[in-house]
Motif scaffolding. Structure first.
Motif, PDB file in Angstrom:
ATOM      1  N   MET A   1       0.833  -1.205   0.000  1.00  0.00           N
ATOM      2  CA  MET A   1       0.000   0.000   0.000  1.00  0.00           C
ATOM      3  C   MET A   1       0.865   1.251   0.000  1.00  0.00           C
ATOM      4  N   ILE A   2       1.989   1.217   0.702  1.00  0.00           N
ATOM      5  CA  ILE A   2       2.817   2.405   0.847  1.00  0.00           C
ATOM      6  C   ILE A   2       3.391   2.847  -0.489  1.00  0.00           C
ATOM      7  N   GLU A   3       3.795   1.866  -1.319  1.00  0.00           N
ATOM      8  CA  GLU A   3       4.406   2.252  -2.571  1.00  0.00           C
ATOM      9  C   GLU A   3       3.403   2.864  -3.534  1.00  0.00           C
ATOM     10  N   LYS A   4       2.096   2.800  -3.208  1.00  0.00           N
ATOM     11  CA  LYS A   4       1.076   3.344  -4.085  1.00  0.00           C
ATOM     12  C   LYS A   4       0.777   4.808  -3.784  1.00  0.00           C
ATOM     13  N   LEU A   5       1.454   5.397  -2.819  1.00  0.00           N
ATOM     14  CA  LEU A   5       1.200   6.800  -2.513  1.00  0.00           C
ATOM     15  C   LEU A   5       1.656   7.656  -3.684  1.00  0.00           C
ATOM     16  N   ILE A   6       0.733   8.423  -4.248  1.00  0.00           N
ATOM     17  CA  ILE A   6       1.001   9.174  -5.471  1.00  0.00           C
ATOM     18  C   ILE A   6       1.373  10.618  -5.174  1.00  0.00           C
ATOM     19  N   ILE A  67      -7.003   7.046  -7.764  1.00  0.00           N
ATOM     20  CA  ILE A  67      -7.635   6.175  -6.760  1.00  0.00           C
ATOM     21  C   ILE A  67      -6.566   5.487  -5.918  1.00  0.00           C
ATOM     22  N   LYS A  68      -5.463   5.074  -6.561  1.00  0.00           N
ATOM     23  CA  LYS A  68      -4.349   4.483  -5.813  1.00  0.00           C
ATOM     24  C   LYS A  68      -3.764   5.485  -4.826  1.00  0.00           C
ATOM     25  N   GLY A  69      -3.803   6.764  -5.200  1.00  0.00           N
ATOM     26  CA  GLY A  69      -3.289   7.791  -4.300  1.00  0.00           C
ATOM     27  C   GLY A  69      -4.166   7.988  -3.076  1.00  0.00           C
ATOM     28  N   VAL A  70      -5.452   7.657  -3.193  1.00  0.00           N
ATOM     29  CA  VAL A  70      -6.372   7.803  -2.064  1.00  0.00           C
ATOM     30  C   VAL A  70      -6.264   6.622  -1.103  1.00  0.00           C
ATOM     31  N   LYS A  71      -5.959   5.438  -1.628  1.00  0.00           N
ATOM     32  CA  LYS A  71      -5.989   4.210  -0.828  1.00  0.00           C
ATOM     33  C   LYS A  71      -5.137   4.262   0.448  1.00  0.00           C
ATOM     34  N   PRO A  72      -3.890   4.784   0.404  1.00  0.00           N
ATOM     35  CA  PRO A  72      -3.094   4.804   1.639  1.00  0.00           C
ATOM     36  C   PRO A  72      -3.715   5.621   2.756  1.00  0.00           C
ATOM     37  N   LEU A  73      -4.602   6.563   2.419  1.00  0.00           N
ATOM     38  CA  LEU A  73      -5.215   7.423   3.437  1.00  0.00           C
ATOM     39  C   LEU A  73      -6.644   7.028   3.757  1.00  0.00           C
ATOM     40  N   LEU A 115     -16.663  12.258   0.842  1.00  0.00           N
ATOM     41  CA  LEU A 115     -16.497  12.874  -0.479  1.00  0.00           C
ATOM     42  C   LEU A 115     -15.540  14.052  -0.428  1.00  0.00           C
ATOM     43  N   ARG A 116     -15.658  14.853   0.628  1.00  0.00           N
ATOM     44  CA  ARG A 116     -14.811  16.037   0.750  1.00  0.00           C
ATOM     45  C   ARG A 116     -13.341  15.649   0.845  1.00  0.00           C
ATOM     46  N   PHE A 117     -13.026  14.651   1.680  1.00  0.00           N
ATOM     47  CA  PHE A 117     -11.647  14.211   1.822  1.00  0.00           C
ATOM     48  C   PHE A 117     -11.105  13.679   0.494  1.00  0.00           C
ATOM     49  N   VAL A 118     -11.892  12.823  -0.170  1.00  0.00           N
ATOM     50  CA  VAL A 118     -11.436  12.207  -1.422  1.00  0.00           C
ATOM     51  C   VAL A 118     -11.203  13.267  -2.493  1.00  0.00           C
ATOM     52  N   LEU A 119     -12.111  14.228  -2.601  1.00  0.00           N
ATOM     53  CA  LEU A 119     -11.970  15.268  -3.618  1.00  0.00           C
ATOM     54  C   LEU A 119     -10.753  16.147  -3.352  1.00  0.00           C
ATOM     55  N   ILE A 120     -10.504  16.474  -2.088  1.00  0.00           N
ATOM     56  CA  ILE A 120      -9.331  17.287  -1.751  1.00  0.00           C
ATOM     57  C   ILE A 120      -8.049  16.550  -2.095  1.00  0.00           C
ATOM     58  N   ILE A 121      -7.989  15.256  -1.773  1.00  0.00           N
ATOM     59  CA  ILE A 121      -6.785  14.470  -2.066  1.00  0.00           C
ATOM     60  C   ILE A 121      -6.558  14.376  -3.570  1.00  0.00           C
ATOM     61  N   ILE A 122      -7.633  14.131  -4.326  1.00  0.00           N
ATOM     62  CA  ILE A 122      -7.501  14.004  -5.779  1.00  0.00           C
ATOM     63  C   ILE A 122      -7.041  15.323  -6.395  1.00  0.00           C
ATOM     64  N   THR A 125      -3.488  15.941  -5.640  1.00  0.00           N
ATOM     65  CA  THR A 125      -2.662  15.052  -6.440  1.00  0.00           C
ATOM     66  C   THR A 125      -2.548  15.533  -7.878  1.00  0.00           C
ATOM     67  N   VAL A 126      -3.619  16.126  -8.408  1.00  0.00           N
ATOM     68  CA  VAL A 126      -3.587  16.689  -9.755  1.00  0.00           C
ATOM     69  C   VAL A 126      -2.475  17.729  -9.859  1.00  0.00           C
ATOM     70  N   ILE A 127      -2.364  18.578  -8.834  1.00  0.00           N
ATOM     71  CA  ILE A 127      -1.352  19.639  -8.857  1.00  0.00           C
ATOM     72  C   ILE A 127       0.055  19.065  -8.877  1.00  0.00           C
ATOM     73  N   THR A 128       0.330  18.096  -7.996  1.00  0.00           N
ATOM     74  CA  THR A 128       1.685  17.557  -7.908  1.00  0.00           C
ATOM     75  C   THR A 128       2.027  16.665  -9.101  1.00  0.00           C
ATOM     76  N   LEU A 129       1.035  15.967  -9.659  1.00  0.00           N
ATOM     77  CA  LEU A 129       1.310  15.096 -10.803  1.00  0.00           C
ATOM     78  C   LEU A 129       1.582  15.879 -12.078  1.00  0.00           C
TER      79      LEU A 129
END
Length: 266
Positions: A1-6, A67-73, A115-122, A125-129
């Motif tokens: 799971m850790i290696e999936k942090l995006i 979605i993989k980026g959300v899984k660790p959290l 939903l709020r947490f997932v949307l914020i993380i996504i 992640t868009v910004i950093t990717l």
């Protein structure tokens, strides 16, 4: 799971989102998080979900990567949701025992918090990717520039934030290697009571701290060898430029705000 942090990684691309100025993406990202709290019903959250999916599609990066980026959290998110369900009361009461109450209001708020947490993380992640660490550093320094009047070390703060973001995946990878090494020695993670699990975590944190300090020292030596003396008087090889697309992106955020205001309930 850790290696999936995006979060913290950069994926090269030629999408419209990649082409936006880093300052635009940072400002739009913070603005997005702010207006997300205006959502208070199904229609407003549906609008935010559709908008976020549209942005993800425009990056040219597959949705499963986010979605993989959300899984660790996910466990942190679920813990927050459970707390919201158990301690928020209102509407129809389904269960009531001591301080714990499960109600229609709590369940609805739990879904909205998720939903709020997932949307914020996504969106983060868009910004950093889609933004290189160098451009991200320059954008942070530019946005914080007004604080330089108060003698705030803006460039140093920007550099620290950028380095921290860049090293999140690296440290997660180190943690994964250490855990695999401990498992090879017969250590079982997640087994036993809370005290036993805390004892198991200690052999992870000690080598992780040592590795972090070693990497920090290597980075400091590399920067010193290249003559880095802070932001004062330094010129920039890459200059950030505003384009018409950046104005359009900020205009879209204003339209999104108007849509939320129209759809939200008082």
């Amino acid at each position: 799971m850790i290696e999936k942090l995006i979060l913290g990684r950069f994926v090269p691309g030629e999408s419209l989102i990649h082409g936006l100025d880093a300052r635009t993406k940072l400002l739009a990202g913070f603005y997005y998080i702010g207006i997300l709290f205006l959502a208070n019903n199904w229609w407003t959250y549906a609008l935010m979900v559709l908008f976020t999916l549209m942005i993800v599609q425009m990056t040219g990066i597959k949705l499963k990567v986010f979605i993989k980026g959300v899984k660790p959290l996910i466990w942190l998110i679920l813990f927050t949701v459970v707390m919201q369900i158990l301690f928020a009361s209102g509407g129809t009461i389904y269960f009531d025992w001591g301080p714990f109450t499960i109600s229609s209001f709590g369940l609805l708020n739990g879904v909205f918090v998720f939903l709020r947490f997932v949307l914020i993380i996504i969106m983060s992640t868009v910004i950093t990717l889609t933004t290189t660490p160098m451009n991200l550093t320059d954008a942070i320094a530019y946005i914080l520039r007004p604080f330089a009047v108060l003698k705030v070390p803006v460039n140093d703060i920007a550099l620290m934030i950028s380095v921290a973001l860049r090293f999140i995946p690296t440290l997660m990878g180190e943690t994964d290697k250490i855990m695999k090494a401990q498992r090879a020695r017969g250590v079982d993670f997640g087994e036993g009571n809370l005290f036993e699990q805390m004892k198991v975590v200690v052999p992870i944190f000690i080598p992780l701290f040592v590795s972090s300090f070693n990497r920090a020292e290597e980075l400091a030596d590399a920067m010193e060898a290249r003559g880095y003396q802070g932001g004062e008087g330094r010129t920039r090889f890459r200059i950030l430029h505003w384009h018409f697309g950046d104005l359009v992106a900020l205009g879209v955020m204003l339209l999104l705000t108007a849509g939320l205001i129209l759809l939200r309930t008082s």
